[in-house]
Design a protein around this motif. Structure first.
Motif, PDB file in Angstrom:
ATOM      1  N   ARG A   1      85.096  64.192   3.067  1.00  0.00           N
ATOM      2  CA  ARG A   1      85.827  63.462   4.111  1.00  0.00           C
ATOM      3  C   ARG A   1      85.008  62.225   4.496  1.00  0.00           C
ATOM      4  N   VAL A   2      85.634  61.046   4.313  1.00  0.00           N
ATOM      5  CA  VAL A   2      84.997  59.770   4.628  1.00  0.00           C
ATOM      6  C   VAL A   2      85.763  59.128   5.785  1.00  0.00           C
ATOM      7  N   THR A   3      85.045  58.723   6.835  1.00  0.00           N
ATOM      8  CA  THR A   3      85.659  58.065   7.992  1.00  0.00           C
ATOM      9  C   THR A   3      85.006  56.699   8.167  1.00  0.00           C
ATOM     10  N   ILE A   4      85.834  55.620   8.103  1.00  0.00           N
ATOM     11  CA  ILE A   4      85.303  54.260   8.173  1.00  0.00           C
ATOM     12  C   ILE A   4      86.121  53.463   9.193  1.00  0.00           C
ATOM     13  N   PRO A   5      85.450  52.781  10.111  1.00  0.00           N
ATOM     14  CA  PRO A   5      86.183  51.934  11.077  1.00  0.00           C
ATOM     15  C   PRO A   5      86.757  50.692  10.392  1.00  0.00           C
ATOM     16  N   VAL A   6      88.030  50.399  10.623  1.00  0.00           N
ATOM     17  CA  VAL A   6      88.695  49.234  10.049  1.00  0.00           C
ATOM     18  C   VAL A   6      89.604  48.615  11.107  1.00  0.00           C
ATOM     19  N   GLN A   7      90.092  47.420  10.806  1.00  0.00           N
ATOM     20  CA  GLN A   7      91.096  46.781  11.657  1.00  0.00           C
ATOM     21  C   GLN A   7      92.437  46.901  10.946  1.00  0.00           C
ATOM     22  N   ILE A   8      93.407  47.617  11.566  1.00  0.00           N
ATOM     23  CA  ILE A   8      94.720  47.831  10.961  1.00  0.00           C
ATOM     24  C   ILE A   8      95.546  46.561  11.128  1.00  0.00           C
ATOM     25  N   MET A   9      95.970  45.969  10.010  1.00  0.00           N
ATOM     26  CA  MET A   9      96.753  44.741  10.045  1.00  0.00           C
ATOM     27  C   MET A   9      98.253  45.020   9.961  1.00  0.00           C
ATOM     28  N   GLU A  10      98.627  46.030   9.135  1.00  0.00           N
ATOM     29  CA  GLU A  10     100.054  46.339   8.941  1.00  0.00           C
ATOM     30  C   GLU A  10     100.144  47.722   8.338  1.00  0.00           C
TER      31      GLU A  10
END
Length: 642
Positions: free
Chosen positions: A625-634
């Motif tokens: 299980r990999v959890t990475i912070p991102v900015q959701i664009m669409e």
């Protein structure tokens, strides 16, 4: 067929008398050679010669003979110099097929033996030169060198070597159809073998004598010698030599019009060939069965055996063609290995020079420490600081050595693993060319899939090596860009589709989103997903499953890769993301792994400021299980999940 028996003997009798090979002995000698820097050149020569005498030709044989020649020159040992050239020449004659080069080396070894009065070694060189000239059908030189070998072995009164050389001389006369001389020499050799009680060699000789007597129509004498040979060979279960003796005995009984006995021997030859699983011997047995049934008037059975004989003969011709292609590939690989050995020798010389400089540096440091120690009586504070700095330097040196060892091991593994796919790709490419020439379009298409898989393996290894190298230098900078994470994942899954199908593994994507555009580093995501899927496929059994899942948690993407493969123990999980350079294990289909992939996954997750967790149980599979912070664009939710 009349010369089939003596050709089965070859170098067996003489070579087996010289040495009994033991790989463990060779490994021990090489370990001492590589670990003890205080060895003299003469000691190195002894260790090298013992290793050579206990190694097979397919090992690093030629490189060791080159080292033996080099070291014997340093200590001026003509005895070891002889064996350097002799063993290298013998390898080319018997294994690599480079007869011309082998002849040159053997002639040089003979010259060394003569000039230094090495009688036994002169006999060895002459004997092997006779074999080399026999291969190129120069029978005049074959006879001269055999005669010289017999003379030298006679001086030292070695019955075994004399008998073996006389047997080879008899073989030479037989192939030249000089039957009387061959029979006389065989009978002389038989007397020598009787004195040392070598029953196997006696059986060979009796079989050869019986073969000659059959050709001279001496049926009863031939039957007597052949029966004795067969009796001995059956007792020691020498199937390789039994088959031609059965066939010759069958021919002899045909001449005597004893067809029942002839058929019995032919049937025994066929059964033994089947038991030995030797297609060439089986072919000869079919031919003899055909001749026996023809002599008996059983034309239908003779016709059936003729068809079997012709079919097997054609198959062997095809096999021979494939073997020639394989030999060409083997020659190329041998040349590559020789180049690698040369490069290793140069690297070793460089390391020796560096070690000398390091030794001088350490000596100078030692002098400096003595001066500092004397001065420390007056400056205790300064002395304490210097000691602390020295301890820190020692720790840094250990860390550097560990990192350097890991790097060297990595490049060794990568270069080794690349040679396999590159060799496979070269062979498949040649085979594809042949198929296209023969208009085998359908087979060429199937072969092209194998070429594509091999190229993907090479690409995967190179990508991991590039990423590791960049990461080790701390020059990788994540790049924020907008991309469709689901689309990226599907393209990676497609890349592994053939691998999954080959192992009958269900490779699937489960995501609530049709599209998921995020702002993150696409290269990091690609490396993480690719290595996790590759690892899961490698350690999942056929008919298993590997599922890639996505979910969102606030401003974080959660990636899960689940399989029902071999699983891991807690101890394995603890060291899972630490690359040490040692291979962690083999896949369920004997796939190789370096342990680099999961180390890269951990590094790129860390670079992306994410987290990785592993849940696994031996025999029940694993979940990464990999959890990475991102900015959701669409994001586009699917009508129904798949």
């Amino acid at each position: 067929m009349r010369r089939l028996l003596f050709l089965t003997i070859g170098l067996f009798l003489l070579s087996s008398a010289i040495i009994a090979r033991s790989r463990s002995v060779a490994d021990s000698c090489l370990h001492i050679l590589n670990s003890d820097p205080k060895l003299s050149s003469l000691e190195k020569c002894e260790l090298l010669l013992t290793s050579i005498h206990n190694l097979n030709y397919e090992d690093n044989f030629l490189s060791l003979t080159n080292l033996l020649i080099q070291e014997s020159g340093k200590c001026q040992s003509n005895y070891h110099l002889f064996y350097g050239y002799y063993e290298k020449g013998q390898c080319h004659i018997l294994y690599t097929g480079k007869t011309k080069e082998g002849l040159s080396l053997l002639l040089k070894s003979l010259e060394i033996a003569k000039s230094n009065q090495l009688t036994l070694e002169e006999g060895f060189a002459s004997y092997m030169l006779s074999k080399a000239y026999f291969q190129v059908k120069n029978y005049s030189n074959t006879k001269n060198f055999l005669s010289n070998a017999i003379d030298k072995f006679s001086i030292i009164a070695n019955q075994q070597y004399i008998a073996s050389s006389r047997m080879e001389l008899g073989n030479l006369y037989l192939i030249q159809n000089n039957l009387d001389s061959a029979k006389r020499i065989y009978q002389t050799a038989q007397n020598y073998y009787l004195t040392i009680n070598n029953t196997q060699a006696i059986a060979y000789l009796k079989g050869n004598i019986g073969n000659i007597q059959m050709q001279e129509n001496q049926i009863d004498s031939a039957r007597f010698n052949l029966n004795q040979a067969i009796e001995i060979l059956e007792a020691i279960q020498d199937l390789q030599a039994l088959i031609p003796n059965y066939i010759i005995a069958s021919k002899n009984e045909i001449l005597a019009n004893n067809f029942t006995k002839a058929l019995s021997f032919a049937i025994k030859a066929h059964k033994t060939a089947v038991k030995e699983n030797n297609p060439e011997r089986k072919q000869h047995a079919f031919e003899q069965l055909m001749k026996v049934h023809e002599a008996m008037g059983n034309y239908q059975q003779a016709f059936d055996y003729q068809n079997k004989y012709l079919h097997l003969r054609d198959s062997l011709i095809n096999i021979e063609t494939v073997t020639q292609m394989a030999n060409m590939r083997a020659d190329f690989e041998i040349e590559q290995k020789e180049l690698e050995v040369t490069q290793m020798a140069e690297a070793k010389t460089l390391m020796t020079r560096i070690a000398i400089l390091a030794g001088i540096s350490l000596f100078m440091v030692g002098l400096l420490l003595i001066i500092v120690y004397r001065d420390a009586r007056r400056k205790k504070t300064l002395n304490k600081a210097l000691l602390e700095n020295q301890a820190a330097l020692s720790e840094s040196e250990k860390a550097l050595e560990k990192a350097s060892a890991s790097k060297d091991r990595l490049f060794s593994i990568i270069s080794h693993d690349l040679r396999g796919p590159m060799g496979t790709l070269s062979g498949l490419s040649q085979l594809l060319t042949e198929m296209l020439k023969n208009n085998q379009v359908e087979e060429a298409g199937e072969l092209n899939d194998s070429i594509s898989d091999t190229i993907r393996q090479i690409e995967f290894l190179l990508n991991n090596l590039l990423h590791w190298s960049i990461n080790q230098q701390n020059i990788y900078e994540p790049r924020n860009e907008t991309f469709d994470l689901i689309k990226l994942t599907r393209s990676i899954l497609k890349m592994y589709d053939q691998t999954a199908k080959a192992k009958q593994i269900n490779l699937a994507l489960e995501s609530p989103f049709e599209r998921l555009k995020v702002q993150s580093d696409s290269n990091s995501w690609g490396t993480i997903i690719r290595n996790l899927i590759n690892n899961a496929l490698k350690f999942t059994h056929p008919n298993g499953f590997v599922i890639v899942k996505f979910a969102l948690s606030k401003n974080q993407v959660v990636l899960e890769v689940v399989d029902n493969g071999v699983g891991m123990s807690p101890e394995q999980i603890d060291c899972l993301f630490s690359f040490t350079g040692n291979q962690p294990g083999w896949g369920t289909n004997n796939e190789k792994g370096q342990g680099l992939g999961l180390s890269l996954v951990h590094d790129f997750v860390t670079i992306s400021k994410g987290r990785i967790a592993v849940t696994s149980e031996p025999g029940k599979g694993s979940l990464f299980r990999v959890t990475i912070p991102v900015q959701i664009m669409e994001k586009e939710v699917m009508a129904k999940a798949f």
